[in-house]
Structure formats: C-alpha cells, structure tokens
Write an enzyme that holds these catalytic residues in place. Structure first.
Site, PDB file in Angstrom:
ATOM      1  N   TYR A  87    -105.907 -27.474  35.673  1.00 63.70           N
ATOM      2  CA  TYR A  87    -106.931 -26.450  35.421  1.00 63.70           C
ATOM      3  C   TYR A  87    -108.319 -27.039  35.174  1.00 63.70           C
ATOM      4  O   TYR A  87    -109.311 -26.319  35.199  1.00 63.70           O
ATOM      5  CB  TYR A  87    -106.525 -25.512  34.275  1.00 63.70           C
ATOM      6  N   MET A 213     -99.071 -25.734  30.205  1.00 61.08           N
ATOM      7  CA  MET A 213     -99.899 -25.981  31.392  1.00 61.08           C
ATOM      8  C   MET A 213     -99.879 -27.451  31.832  1.00 61.08           C
ATOM      9  O   MET A 213    -100.823 -27.924  32.464  1.00 61.08           O
ATOM     10  CB  MET A 213    -101.340 -25.549  31.097  1.00 61.08           C
ATOM     11  N   ASN A 237     -97.287 -21.707  19.181  1.00 63.63           N
ATOM     12  CA  ASN A 237     -97.580 -20.275  19.029  1.00 63.63           C
ATOM     13  C   ASN A 237     -96.508 -19.497  19.773  1.00 63.63           C
ATOM     14  O   ASN A 237     -95.844 -20.046  20.656  1.00 63.63           O
ATOM     15  CB  ASN A 237     -98.954 -19.959  19.645  1.00 63.63           C
TER      16      ASN A 237
HETATM   17  N1  HPA Z   1     -99.228 -20.612  27.010  1.00 65.07           N
HETATM   18  C1  HPA Z   1     -99.555 -21.635  27.816  1.00 65.07           C
HETATM   19  N2  HPA Z   1     -99.830 -22.845  27.373  1.00 65.07           N
HETATM   20  C2  HPA Z   1     -99.782 -23.045  26.045  1.00 65.07           C
HETATM   21  C3  HPA Z   1     -99.454 -22.027  25.149  1.00 65.07           C
HETATM   22  C4  HPA Z   1     -99.163 -20.732  25.663  1.00 65.07           C
HETATM   23  O1  HPA Z   1     -98.867 -19.769  24.925  1.00 65.07           O
HETATM   24  N3  HPA Z   1     -99.505 -22.568  23.890  1.00 65.07           N
HETATM   25  C5  HPA Z   1     -99.834 -23.874  24.053  1.00 65.07           C
HETATM   26  N4  HPA Z   1    -100.006 -24.166  25.344  1.00 65.07           N
END
Ligand code: HPA
Length: 274
Positions: A87, A213, A237
């Site tokens: 990205y 990612m 998270n």
């Molecule tokens: N989504 C994508 N990548 C991430 C996330 C997520 O919730 N948390 C940390 N990297």
C-alpha cells in the site's frame, strides 16, 4: 530483470557481511508497534535500512526501519524493525527484498510478526495468534514474472507455509513462558483503508481468523527459498464492525506496545528452542 534483482540482493548481502561478521541463522520481521523488540539483542550491530544498497525504505509511523543483528536466546538473530507494504506503492519484489537478502545471508528460520485485526469474535485485542495458514487476497504474488532458479522453483508448494514444527515450538514456548496464544488463519488485505464490516463478514465466511496488510508476500518468498516460516499476529484490535467503534492506527500501535513484554518473552522462548 530477475538477474538484476539477484545482483541487487547480493549487493545488500555483501554490505551486511561487511558490517557484521557472524551471519544470522534466524530472522525476525517485527510488525507495527513491535519494532522495539530489536533492542533485546546483545552485542548488536544496527544498520539503518537507508545504509543498505537497494533496500526499500518504509514510510509508515511505527516502522522505524533498521536491521539489527546480534545474539538473542543463544542464537545469531537478525531483527528487521520495519517492513515495506504494497500500500506504500512498493512493488511485490521490493516488499520481499529483505526476505531474499535474509535467505542469501543463510537464514534458515524466519519469524514473521504483524499487527492484525481480529476477525474471529472469540479473539481479543492483545492476543498473540500463531498463524496456521493464510489466504492471499492481495491480488498479487511476489513470484509473478520470470522465475530465477537461484531463489527457488517456478511452482513452489504451499501446503505447509507455516511450519508444523515451528508452530509446535511456539506452543511449547508459550506454555513454558505462561504466554497465552491462539491459532488461526491470517488473511492479507491490500489496504491502506481498513476493511468494511461487510468485508469482514466475507473474510469470516472464507475462513479467516485475523486480517492484516502484510506477511503473506514475505511468507511466499521465504517458502520459495526453502526457508522455514513461523508467523505470529498480534491482535491489536477487533476487525471492523465487531465492536461499535471505528478503527484507529493509534489503537493498533498502543495494543502492540502493551503486549511487547509478552511478545518478547514468547520470541525468546521460541528462539532458544530452535
Ligand atoms: N485490518 C487490517 N490490518 C490491520 C488491522 C485491521 O483491523 N489491525 C492491524 N492491522
């Protein structure tokens, strides 16, 4: 083009050998918020990525960008604090450049770590998840293009990307160190925008437990080179839509920093068992 890639990799290998005589046998890629684990290495040589020829430089907060080689848990270890992501606009070959260099340096075991969102609702923020398998939803593969046999075969097997042996070692280390771990499937999402709640439901249906990612291109390139791979996700998270709150990059970094002690202990337990 691939011949040129091989030469660029060898140039970086030579630059590292000139700075640090003892070649690493283990490499650890430290994900978002986990980079400071590199400070646990003893008798260390620190090389900023910018000092290494052809090395792509990270551009994200939480990825300081340095290679640290030193002693850790009785082994010669290379810690890569900071990685580059698709990205950021880097091509797939650049995203795995560091892995190519580690392989050519002689690394036989690669530990890939990352911050990830919890897709499986049984997970909790702060949990460390051993990656059992992955789903590549990036839309690209780092091996696309002409194959250079000096790295590996055209059609490498991906039946066991994340070594069964290393996953067992991680479980042993977790039990010995009193660090609870989960297991699951990591889905790689392109980003940089986080997923929508509908995309998270889609990932759950597809069999993913966590989403992030990174990691998948590196794991593929490492298996291409015959390197044994272990993956550890720090669930920083719950993924979008699981909780009634938006996702924030700061939360990702805060959670990763909060579990750093447990993460470093687990890593130490793993490396001393190799
Ligand atoms: N989504 C994508 N990548 C991430 C996330 C997520 O919730 N948390 C940390 N990297």
């Amino acid at each position: 083009m691939n011949a040129a890639l091989f030469e660029r990799v060898e140039a970086a290998v030579e630059a590292i050998r000139r700075r640090h005589r003892t070649p690493p046998d283990v490499a650890v890629v430290l994900g978002s918020g986990l980079g400071e684990a590199a400070d646990a290495l003893a008798e260390a040589t620190t090389i900023p990525y910018a000092d290494l020829p052809h090395w792509p430089v990270a551009r994200v907060v939480g990825h300081p960008g340095r290679l640290v080689i030193g002693r850790f848990a009785g082994r010669s270890v290379a810690a890569l604090a900071g990685r580059v992501h698709l990205y950021e606009g880097h091509g797939p070959a650049d995203v795995v450049f560091a892995i190519r260099v580690m392989g050519r340096l002689g690394v036989r075991v690669l530990v890939l770590t990352n911050a990830a969102g919890g897709v499986n609702t049984a997970l909790r923020a702060g949990t460390l998840m051993i990656i059992d398998d992955h789903i590549n939803l990036l839309g690209v593969n780092p091996l696309a293009g002409e194959n250079d046999e000096r790295f590996g075969p055209r059609f490498p097997d991906m039946t066991e990307v994340y070594s069964r042996r290393l996953r067992a070692v991680a479980d042993e280390a977790a039990a010995a160190r009193g660090v609870p771990v989960a297991h699951g499937v990591y889905a790689a999402w392109p980003g940089p925008s986080y997923e929508t709640p509908a995309e998270i439901r889609y990932l759950r249906t597809a069999g993913a437990d966590a989403v992030g990612m990174s990691t998948v291109p590196e794991a593929i390139a490492a298996r291409h080179m015959g390197i044994e791979v272990l993956g550890i996700s720090c669930i920083t998270n719950m993924a979008a839509g699981v909780l009634p709150q938006p996702l924030r990059h700061e939360e990702v970094l805060d959670t990763a920093r909060r579990v750093r002690g447990a993460f470093t202990a687990l890593l130490e337990g793993i490396v001393e068992r190799l």
